[in-house]
Write a protein that holds these residues in place. Sequence first.
Motif, PDB file in Angstrom:
ATOM      1  N   UNK A  68       1.499   3.638  -3.361  1.00  0.00           N
ATOM      2  CA  UNK A  68       2.029   4.828  -3.449  1.00  0.00           C
ATOM      3  C   UNK A  68       1.902   5.867  -2.708  1.00  0.00           C
ATOM      4  N   UNK A  69      -0.064   5.626  -2.356  1.00  0.00           N
ATOM      5  CA  UNK A  69      -1.067   6.848  -1.572  1.00  0.00           C
ATOM      6  C   UNK A  69      -0.427   7.317  -0.236  1.00  0.00           C
ATOM      7  N   UNK A  70       0.298   6.519  -0.064  1.00  0.00           N
ATOM      8  CA  UNK A  70       0.709   5.646   1.783  1.00  0.00           C
ATOM      9  C   UNK A  70       1.962   6.745   1.987  1.00  0.00           C
ATOM     10  N   UNK A  71       3.313   6.751   0.751  1.00  0.00           N
ATOM     11  CA  UNK A  71       3.857   7.408   0.619  1.00  0.00           C
ATOM     12  C   UNK A  71       3.873   8.759  -0.207  1.00  0.00           C
ATOM     13  N   UNK A  72       2.811   9.045  -0.258  1.00  0.00           N
ATOM     14  CA  UNK A  72       2.713  10.605  -1.010  1.00  0.00           C
ATOM     15  C   UNK A  72       2.072  11.432   0.490  1.00  0.00           C
ATOM     16  N   UNK A  73       1.434  10.751   1.113  1.00  0.00           N
ATOM     17  CA  UNK A  73       0.750  10.995   2.480  1.00  0.00           C
ATOM     18  C   UNK A  73       2.464  11.431   3.431  1.00  0.00           C
ATOM     19  N   UNK A  74       3.099  10.617   3.630  1.00  0.00           N
ATOM     20  CA  UNK A  74       4.569  10.534   4.299  1.00  0.00           C
ATOM     21  C   UNK A  74       4.696  11.928   3.839  1.00  0.00           C
ATOM     22  N   UNK A  75       5.095  12.051   2.801  1.00  0.00           N
ATOM     23  CA  UNK A  75       5.722  13.002   1.911  1.00  0.00           C
ATOM     24  C   UNK A  75       4.897  14.214   2.532  1.00  0.00           C
TER      25      UNK A  75
END
Length: 290
Positions: A68-75
């Motif tokens: 989740x943190x990395x998906x949020x970071x990528x978005x």
Amino acid sequence: MTQNRLGSLYMVASMGGFAVEDALFKVATQSIPTGQALTMFGLFGLIGFASLSLLKAERVLHPQILSRPLLLRSASELLGRLSFALALALMPLSSASAILQAAPFVVVVGAVVFFGEHVSWRRWLAIGFGFIGVLLIIRPTPALFDPVSIFAVLAMLGFSGRDLATRASPATMTTRQLGTLGFIVMTVAGVILWSVGGGTPTVPPLMTTLALLATAAAGILGYSFVTLAMRTGQISVVTPFRYSRQLFAIIFGFVLFGEWPDLLTWTGILIILLCGVYTARAGRIDRPNP
């Protein structure tokens, strides 16, 4: 050296790298479409970070890349890169960079909400005045508002989200792996912008290709140092040193593009810089360095 001081030095170094990146990218967009320039920039940076991981005998892509943190970071990175590429292509360098300086205020608020950091009334007051400085640059009135500045505002929000998510990223994920992920997203952003915005693919002039290679090198340095900065010391103390980017931007904007901010923009820039310096000093007053 304290963690806060070390993190602050990392932040200043990263802002120098990003300022060089911004200036060279703007140079490249004068001869090829913005989407093509962003795609090439992303690919060069991706190759650079992936090569560094291979030299260190580590996985290029971290196993938790879909957490989740990395998906949020990528978005957040996608929003920031798309928007800032357009802002750099359409706005004066110094103005686009100045609006980006609101990011520390957003990050400090995020540090309070998501990480429980303490922020005194002094820093809240500085945040409020800093926002006034941003408004002076954006000029949100029907007569003076430039719609293009919206791209810089969206970029600021995207980069703020990226930095907060970087703090929450797995501790086992190296700076090189975070950089690889970031440049993958940048390449995707370039392809999207190229597809939507059009622009006939062209064989870039040699100097443009060299400028983009140098842009990628500066971006790798900036990316590495900002990741170290967000993982070192208190976010609310380290983040205000982002304001050093504006000083670089004014110099590059004048030397390379003949840009010179008007009086209202200068006033906004000065307010933002003073608030940033005060925020950093207030952080040391309110809480001793660890």
